[in-house]
Scaffold this motif. Structure first.
Motif, PDB file in Angstrom:
ATOM      1  N   TRP A 165      34.902   0.575  41.432  1.00  0.00           N
ATOM      2  CA  TRP A 165      35.246   1.630  42.387  1.00  0.00           C
ATOM      3  C   TRP A 165      36.152   1.123  43.505  1.00  0.00           C
ATOM      4  O   TRP A 165      36.928   1.890  44.075  1.00  0.00           O
ATOM      5  CB  TRP A 165      33.971   2.212  43.012  1.00  0.00           C
ATOM      6  N   GLU A 168      39.503   1.577  41.897  1.00  0.00           N
ATOM      7  CA  GLU A 168      39.815   2.943  41.468  1.00  0.00           C
ATOM      8  C   GLU A 168      39.654   3.980  42.579  1.00  0.00           C
ATOM      9  O   GLU A 168      40.376   4.978  42.603  1.00  0.00           O
ATOM     10  CB  GLU A 168      38.915   3.317  40.292  1.00  0.00           C
ATOM     11  N   HIS A 169      38.695   3.742  43.476  1.00  0.00           N
ATOM     12  CA  HIS A 169      38.407   4.722  44.530  1.00  0.00           C
ATOM     13  C   HIS A 169      38.095   4.022  45.859  1.00  0.00           C
ATOM     14  O   HIS A 169      36.985   4.116  46.379  1.00  0.00           O
ATOM     15  CB  HIS A 169      37.215   5.604  44.133  1.00  0.00           C
ATOM     16  N   GLU A 171      38.775   4.949  48.657  1.00  0.00           N
ATOM     17  CA  GLU A 171      38.404   5.960  49.661  1.00  0.00           C
ATOM     18  C   GLU A 171      36.900   6.224  49.681  1.00  0.00           C
ATOM     19  O   GLU A 171      36.392   6.875  50.607  1.00  0.00           O
ATOM     20  CB  GLU A 171      39.174   7.259  49.393  1.00  0.00           C
ATOM     21  N   TRP A 172      36.170   5.749  48.690  1.00  0.00           N
ATOM     22  CA  TRP A 172      34.715   5.917  48.656  1.00  0.00           C
ATOM     23  C   TRP A 172      33.996   4.894  49.541  1.00  0.00           C
ATOM     24  O   TRP A 172      32.777   4.931  49.669  1.00  0.00           O
ATOM     25  CB  TRP A 172      34.190   5.782  47.225  1.00  0.00           C
ATOM     26  N   SER A 205      32.530  11.381  50.899  1.00  0.00           N
ATOM     27  CA  SER A 205      33.301  11.729  49.707  1.00  0.00           C
ATOM     28  C   SER A 205      32.417  12.394  48.661  1.00  0.00           C
ATOM     29  O   SER A 205      31.416  11.823  48.223  1.00  0.00           O
ATOM     30  CB  SER A 205      33.945  10.474  49.106  1.00  0.00           C
TER      31      SER A 205
END
Length: 482
Positions: A165, A168-169, A171-172, A205
Motif C-alpha cells: 500500500w 500503491e496508495h 494517500e492511505w 480514506s
C-alpha cells in the motif's frame, strides 16, 4: 449395443458404490470440524489463551502448536488468540536498542533479528517461518474439533514499511509536511511513539477502510477464523470497527477483543476489552503499593462506568507485560498465585499467555527467536483446577450476563480482600491476604463452605476470628444444602 449399454451401466454403478463410503467419510470429517457459532453462553465461562507461535516451541511453527491444542482443553481454554501470524517487513525492522536492521552490518548478525510481529507486510498471507496456509488451516480445524474458537491479532493502525500500500496508495498513510508517510505519533504531543518499524495509517480514506475490511473478511470467509483481537483498538476510528463488524457478521458471528478499556468501543463493535486498570492495581497490591480497599473502590467505579453487558479480559501477564515490564514473578513475587486465582474469580474472562502454564520465569525476546519452557510444575495443575471451575460454575460467569459481584466487609479492609459471586443458586467467595505477613480478621460472612483448592470443609460464623498467612487465599464454594 444393448449389451454395451448394460456393461457401462454396471461399471458406473460399481464406481459410484466405491465412491460412496469415501463421500460419507469426507462428510463425517467436515462435520467433526464444525463448532457452534460464537455465542454469549460460551463467553460466560471461557478461558482465553494467547499463543505466541514464534516462541511457543523450538520449531516456532503452526504444526508444533497444533499438536498441543487438545492439551489446552485441560486448562479450560475456549478461545485461542493467535499473535500476528503474517509476514514481517524487512525495511526499518527493529533489531536491538534503538538500532534497526539497516544499522547491523554483519549479515549473520542480521539473521537473528526477526522483527516485531506487529510490523506486517501482507495481511493476507502467513509468515513462511511458521508454516504454510494449509498448516494454518489445520490449526484452526483442530481447534474447532476440540471445541475452541480461534481469533487473529489484527493490526489495523499501521503497516510495516514493505507493505504494497505504501507504493500503491501512499494517500492511505499519515504524512508529514513533505508528503512522506510517518510512523505513529502520540496525538497528545505530536511526537513519535518510537514505533519506527511501522507506518501510520490514515482512516480519512474510504479506500483504506474498504481494503482493510476486505482483508479481515478474507480470514473469516476463506479460513474460518472466529474473530479478531484488535491491536491499539482505540487509535483506529470506532466507526471503522463498527462497519467492519457488520460486514463480518454477514458471514458468521465473530468474537471481538479490543486492546483498550474505552467503553465506547463496546457499544457496537467489541465484545470484550482489556482490564488494564485492574491489572495495574493487581501489580500494586503485589508490590505493596496498593491496598485491598483500592480494589474495592475500583470495582465500585467500573460498576458505574460500564454498561451491564460490557466485560473485560483479566490478566497477570501478556506478550507486552512479559517482554517489557517483567515476568509474573518479577512483578508479583509471592503474591503471584493469589493474583492468578483472583483473575479467574473476578468478573470478566481470564487470560493465559504462552508459557504461563509452565511457570515461565523469563522475559521472552520480542525481536529474536526464543522458546517457552515445557515442564509442568506448580502452575499447570492450578490452572487446570481454576479452568474447570470457570467452565462449570455459574457463579464465575463473566460475560454479557455475568454473575453478581459483592464486596464483603472485613475487619481489615486495607489487607484483606473478600468478595462474593452469585448466579443460578451458586455462590462463590474469594478471600485473600494482600500482605506479606500473617493477618487476622473477621468478616460479614456465615454459612457452610468448601475450600475449592484444598477440599477442606469450613463452617463460618459472622464476625468469626480468622487468619491467613502472607499472600494466602481461599476460594470458597457454598455447600449445596445451604
Amino acid at each position: 449395443m444393448k449389451r454395451l449399454f448394460l456393461m457401462l451401466l454396471f461399471v458406473s454403478l460399481l464406481i459410484s458404490c466405491k465412491d460412496e463410503p469415501k463421500n460419507e467419510v469426507q462428510a463425517e470429517e467436515n462435520e467433526s470440524a464444525k463448532i457452534d457459532p460464537v455465542n454469549n453462553d460460551m463467553m460466560e465461562s471461557a478461558v482465553i489463551y494467547e499463543a505466541n507461535i514464534r516462541q511457543y516451541s523450538p520449531e516456532g511453527t503452526f504444526n508444533a502448536f497444533t499438536k498441543d491444542i487438545p492439551q489446552l482443553k485441560e486448562l479450560g481454554v475456549k478461545i485461542i488468540w493467535l499473535m500476528p501470524v503474517h509476514p514481517i517487513s524487512m525495511k526499518n525492522r527493529k533489531a536491538t536498542g534503538d538500532l534497526s536492521i539497516e544499522d547491523i552490518e554483519d549479515p549473520e548478525e542480521r539473521k537473528k533479528y526477526l522483527g516485531s510481529y506487529y510490523a506486517i507486510s501482507d495481511y493476507t498471507k502467513v509468515h513462511e517461518d511458521y508454516g504454510s496456509m494449509e498448516d494454518f488451516d489445520e490449526l484452526v480445524q483442530t481447534a474447532h474439533e476440540n471445541g475452541m474458537y480461534v481469533i487473529l491479532d489484527w493490526v489495523a493502525n499501521h503497516t510495516g514499511w514493505d507493505h504494497k500500500w505504501l507504493e500503491e496508495h501512499p494517500e492511505w498513510y499519515t504524512q508529514n509536511e513533505k508528503g512522506e508517510p510517518v510512523d505513529p505519533l502520540n496525538p497528545a504531543t505530536g511526537e513519535s511513539w518510537g514505533w519506527t518499524d511501522v507506518a501510520d495509517l490514515n482512516y480519512e480514506s474510504e479506500g483504506l477502510r474498504k481494503a482493510m475490511t476486505e482483508d479481515m473478511l478474507f480470514w473469516v470467509r476463506e479460513h474460518d477464523i472466529d474473530g479478531f483481537r484488535a491491536d491499539v483498538a482505540g487509535e483506529v476510528p470506532t466507526d471503522f470497527w463498527e462497519n467492519a463488524l457488520a460486514e463480518l457478521e454477514k458471514i458468521k458471528p465473530v468474537f471481538m477483543l479490543a486492546e483498550s478499556e474505552d467503553k465506547d468501543l463496546f457499544e457496537n463493535a467489541f465484545d470484550m476489552g482489556y482490564n488494564w486498570e485492574g491489572h495495574h492495581i493487581m501489580n500494586g497490591l503485589a508490590q505493596g503499593k496498593a491496598s485491598a480497599k483500592e480494589w474495592d473502590d475500583y470495582m465500585k467505579k467500573i460498576d458505574t462506568t460500564y454498561q451491564e453487558d460490557d466485560f473485560l479480559m483479566n490478566f497477570v501477564t501478556n506478550h507486552d507485560e512479559n517482554s517489557w515490564n517483567g515476568t509474573i514473578r518479577e512483578r508479583m513475587g509471592d503474591a503471584s498465585e493469589a493474583m492468578v486465582a483472583m483473575s479467574y474469580t473476578i468478573p470478566g474472562m481470564p487470560l493465559i499467555y504462552s508459557g504461563m502454564e509452565y511457570d515461565m520465569d523469563k522475559r521472552l525476546k520480542f525481536f529474536e527467536k526464543d522458546t517457552i519452557p515445557k515442564n509442568k510444575g506448580k502452575m499447570y495443575p492450578i490452572l487446570e483446577k481454576l479452568g474447570e471451575l470457570k467452565n462449570s460454575n455459574p457463579a464465575l460467569h463473566g460475560g454479557k450476563d455475568a454473575a453478581s459481584y459483592s464486596d464483603i466487609t472485613t475487619s481489615n479492609e486495607e489487607k484483606i480482600l473478600a468478595f462474593s459471586r452469585e448466579k443460578n443458586g451458586e455462590k462463590l467467595v474469594y478471600i485473600a491476604n494482600m500482605d506479606a505477613g500473617d493477618t487476622s480478621f473477621s468478616m460479614e460472612l456465615e454459612g457452610s463452605f468448601t475450600n475449592y483448592m484444598s477440599g477442606e470443609k469450613l463452617e463460618i460464623t459472622k464476625d468469626q476470628e480468622m487468619q491467613l498467612s502472607g499472600w494466602d487465599y481461599m476460594i470458597l464454594l457454598r455447600d449445596s444444602a445451604e
